[in-house]
Design an enzyme around this catalytic site. Sequence first.
Site, PDB file in Angstrom:
ATOM      1  N   ASN A  52     -19.046 -62.884  28.726  1.00  0.00           N
ATOM      2  CA  ASN A  52     -19.733 -62.506  29.978  1.00  0.00           C
ATOM      3  C   ASN A  52     -20.360 -61.114  29.936  1.00  0.00           C
ATOM      4  OD1 ASN A  52     -17.180 -61.403  30.083  1.00  0.00           O
ATOM      5  ND2 ASN A  52     -16.886 -61.793  32.260  1.00  0.00           N
ATOM      6  N   LYS A  61     -14.148 -59.505  16.968  1.00  0.00           N
ATOM      7  CA  LYS A  61     -14.468 -60.942  16.955  1.00  0.00           C
ATOM      8  C   LYS A  61     -15.127 -61.242  18.291  1.00  0.00           C
ATOM      9  CE  LYS A  61     -13.385 -64.668  18.107  1.00  0.00           C
ATOM     10  NZ  LYS A  61     -14.386 -65.491  18.854  1.00  0.00           N
ATOM     11  N   GLY A  69     -10.194 -61.967  27.910  1.00  0.00           N
ATOM     12  CA  GLY A  69     -10.488 -63.405  27.972  1.00  0.00           C
ATOM     13  C   GLY A  69      -9.497 -64.091  28.892  1.00  0.00           C
ATOM     14  N   GLU A  86      -6.816 -57.948  28.867  1.00  0.00           N
ATOM     15  CA  GLU A  86      -7.561 -57.965  30.134  1.00  0.00           C
ATOM     16  C   GLU A  86      -7.877 -59.425  30.382  1.00  0.00           C
ATOM     17  OE1 GLU A  86     -10.097 -58.368  32.580  1.00  0.00           O
ATOM     18  OE2 GLU A  86     -11.553 -57.095  31.526  1.00  0.00           O
ATOM     19  N   CYS A 128     -14.743 -61.126  35.618  1.00  0.00           N
ATOM     20  CA  CYS A 128     -13.331 -61.308  35.967  1.00  0.00           C
ATOM     21  C   CYS A 128     -12.958 -60.509  37.204  1.00  0.00           C
ATOM     22  CB  CYS A 128     -12.440 -60.955  34.789  1.00  0.00           C
ATOM     23  SG  CYS A 128     -12.899 -59.407  34.065  1.00  0.00           S
ATOM     24  N   GLU A 181      -8.358 -49.980  30.178  1.00  0.00           N
ATOM     25  CA  GLU A 181      -9.530 -49.645  29.359  1.00  0.00           C
ATOM     26  C   GLU A 181     -10.382 -48.667  30.142  1.00  0.00           C
ATOM     27  OE1 GLU A 181     -10.708 -53.919  28.361  1.00  0.00           O
ATOM     28  OE2 GLU A 181     -10.749 -52.850  26.465  1.00  0.00           O
TER      29      GLU A 181
HETATM   30  P1  ADP Z   1     -13.330 -67.913  28.066  1.00  0.00           P
HETATM   31  O1  ADP Z   1     -12.651 -68.971  28.843  1.00  0.00           O
HETATM   32  O2  ADP Z   1     -13.910 -66.813  28.853  1.00  0.00           O
HETATM   33  O3  ADP Z   1     -14.258 -68.411  26.998  1.00  0.00           O
HETATM   34  P2  ADP Z   1     -11.360 -67.439  26.064  1.00  0.00           P
HETATM   35  O4  ADP Z   1     -10.038 -66.798  26.299  1.00  0.00           O
HETATM   36  O5  ADP Z   1     -11.377 -68.864  25.646  1.00  0.00           O
HETATM   37  O6  ADP Z   1     -12.157 -67.164  27.381  1.00  0.00           O
HETATM   38  O7  ADP Z   1     -12.203 -66.619  24.998  1.00  0.00           O
HETATM   39  C1  ADP Z   1     -12.233 -65.223  24.911  1.00  0.00           C
HETATM   40  C2  ADP Z   1     -12.293 -64.845  23.453  1.00  0.00           C
HETATM   41  O8  ADP Z   1     -11.127 -65.320  22.811  1.00  0.00           O
HETATM   42  C3  ADP Z   1     -13.463 -65.435  22.679  1.00  0.00           C
HETATM   43  O9  ADP Z   1     -13.903 -64.490  21.723  1.00  0.00           O
HETATM   44  C4  ADP Z   1     -12.844 -66.628  21.992  1.00  0.00           C
HETATM   45  O10 ADP Z   1     -13.506 -66.984  20.804  1.00  0.00           O
HETATM   46  C5  ADP Z   1     -11.475 -66.084  21.667  1.00  0.00           C
HETATM   47  N1  ADP Z   1     -10.430 -67.096  21.455  1.00  0.00           N
HETATM   48  C6  ADP Z   1     -10.316 -68.309  22.033  1.00  0.00           C
HETATM   49  N2  ADP Z   1      -9.193 -68.927  21.584  1.00  0.00           N
HETATM   50  C7  ADP Z   1      -8.595 -68.082  20.691  1.00  0.00           C
HETATM   51  C8  ADP Z   1      -7.406 -68.129  19.896  1.00  0.00           C
HETATM   52  N3  ADP Z   1      -6.587 -69.181  19.917  1.00  0.00           N
HETATM   53  N4  ADP Z   1      -7.133 -67.063  19.115  1.00  0.00           N
HETATM   54  C9  ADP Z   1      -7.938 -65.993  19.096  1.00  0.00           C
HETATM   55  N5  ADP Z   1      -9.056 -65.879  19.832  1.00  0.00           N
HETATM   56  C10 ADP Z   1      -9.384 -66.905  20.625  1.00  0.00           C
END
Ligand code: ADP
Length: 486
Positions: free
Chosen positions: A160, A183, A236, A258, A292, A466
């Site tokens: 976002n 990442k 996330g 966060e 968020c 943060e």
């Molecule tokens: P959203 O619902 O906003 O997409 P996510 O929590 O799924 O939120 O994603 C936020 C970040 O976490 C992204 O960079 C996504 O690629 C990463 N992500 C999703 N699943 C995993 C996981 N199992 N381990 C590490 N990173 C993850």
Amino acid sequence: MPAVTLKAPRLFREACYVGGQWITADNGATIDVDNPATGDIIGRVPSLSQADIQQAIDSAQAGFNEWRQMTAQERADLMLRWLDLMQEHKEDIATLMTLEQGKPLAESRGEVDYAGAFIRWFAEEARRNYGETIPAAKRGQHIVVTRNPVGVTVAITPWNFPAAMITRKAGAALAAGCSMIIKPAEATPFTALALAQLAEEAGIPAGVLNVVTGDAPMIGETLTASPVVRKLSFTGSTAVGRKLMAQCAQNIQKVSLELGGNAPFIVFDDADVDKAVEGAIASKFRNTGQTCVCANRFLVQRGIHDAFVEALSKAMSELVVGDGFDEKANQSCLINKAAVEKVQTHYKDALDKGARHVWGESPNDAKGNYVQPVLITDVSHDSTVCKEETFGPLAAVIPFDTEEEAIALANDTPYGLASYFYARDIHRIWRVADALETGIVSINEGAFSNPAAPFGGVKASGLGREGSRHGMEEYTELKYLCMGGE
Ligand code: ADP
């Protein structure tokens, strides 16, 4: 190349940045990235292997060894050079952001400024990474506390805010003397890669800042399984944050999380309606409802309810929905089909539980990933919209009678990131501010984000802060030096 031309085409990178090199996956695997407004493929990024991620860890360790030796001023100068390049290439970064994320171009430009503000703030803060001295327990003894970088750090960021969620973490890490592996979200890697390109051009040493793309669970597992990684900062969903926190337990890595929110926006009878509506628009509709800290529940006292709802619907009628590249649009598409379906589900569920449609087109009539702003009231607090973040342009109003009721409703959620309220009675303001269980309380203000202030939540909304000096402290460890006397 993206369909939209960049002034500096070199900022569009379809490779990862690791140890100062631009790499592809060792097996050549890639992931498509699309434009959420059209579904067109913008480009491809590498789907790195576990061996590639290990290489990023080794590079970040080498980068850390060099970066930590530099003076705070040297690090700050390089960060400010990076910032200068971001500002110079603001239009291109904004273009990439709108292309992959969909947000209106004006918001993308605003985000480049906001992202840069974190780099400036932390670059300035680098020189104020003070330790302390403490009166000793014995004669002749000295106690000194130094603040040291934690080491190699990891940032996993959401789609976002494709630039600001990176600089908010990387600014703090780099200022503290840490290296970082970033990442970015699958949906928005090109903004991150453009920032890495500019970091390289700014002369930030190889390995200090690395950007990797690919299978998120594998990357998360590989990074947290490494004892070299000393800290993870994640923004996330709560579900993924919980999983990552458990993974970090293996190597006792520091974590900052966060996570999701469910922000209440309370309007009391004594509020200034115009101000409250202005704040409601700023909070609810920023990024088309996809932040968020977006107001998720409008709790409105009955005495002001009709005036507020009428003024809000009028203000909402002035929102312009369109493609992010259409300069007239201030609302655009949602990130994907699932996001559209979530708004539809919340809307339908609220109506099924007795809510009343006040203004706007039904989300069920959404075309593509576009949902029109919509306002409902008389929402029952057991509706899904009151339990989960909608992350879309649905404004849900819940009328209430007393201050106690409003506080109880506001706190009736596992989340605790941001809350907002509008009131004028000073005693009420202090009472409500004290009672709200959130990391951020925004009082008579709809937009509070600022690099100098600590951003973060309580309860299931996360851990750590943060921005501000507290944000930098998350990337440091204290070392207590006890010097014996003669
Ligand atoms: P959203 O619902 O906003 O997409 P996510 O929590 O799924 O939120 O994603 C936020 C970040 O976490 C992204 O960079 C996504 O690629 C990463 N992500 C999703 N699943 C995993 C996981 N199992 N381990 C590490 N990173 C993850």
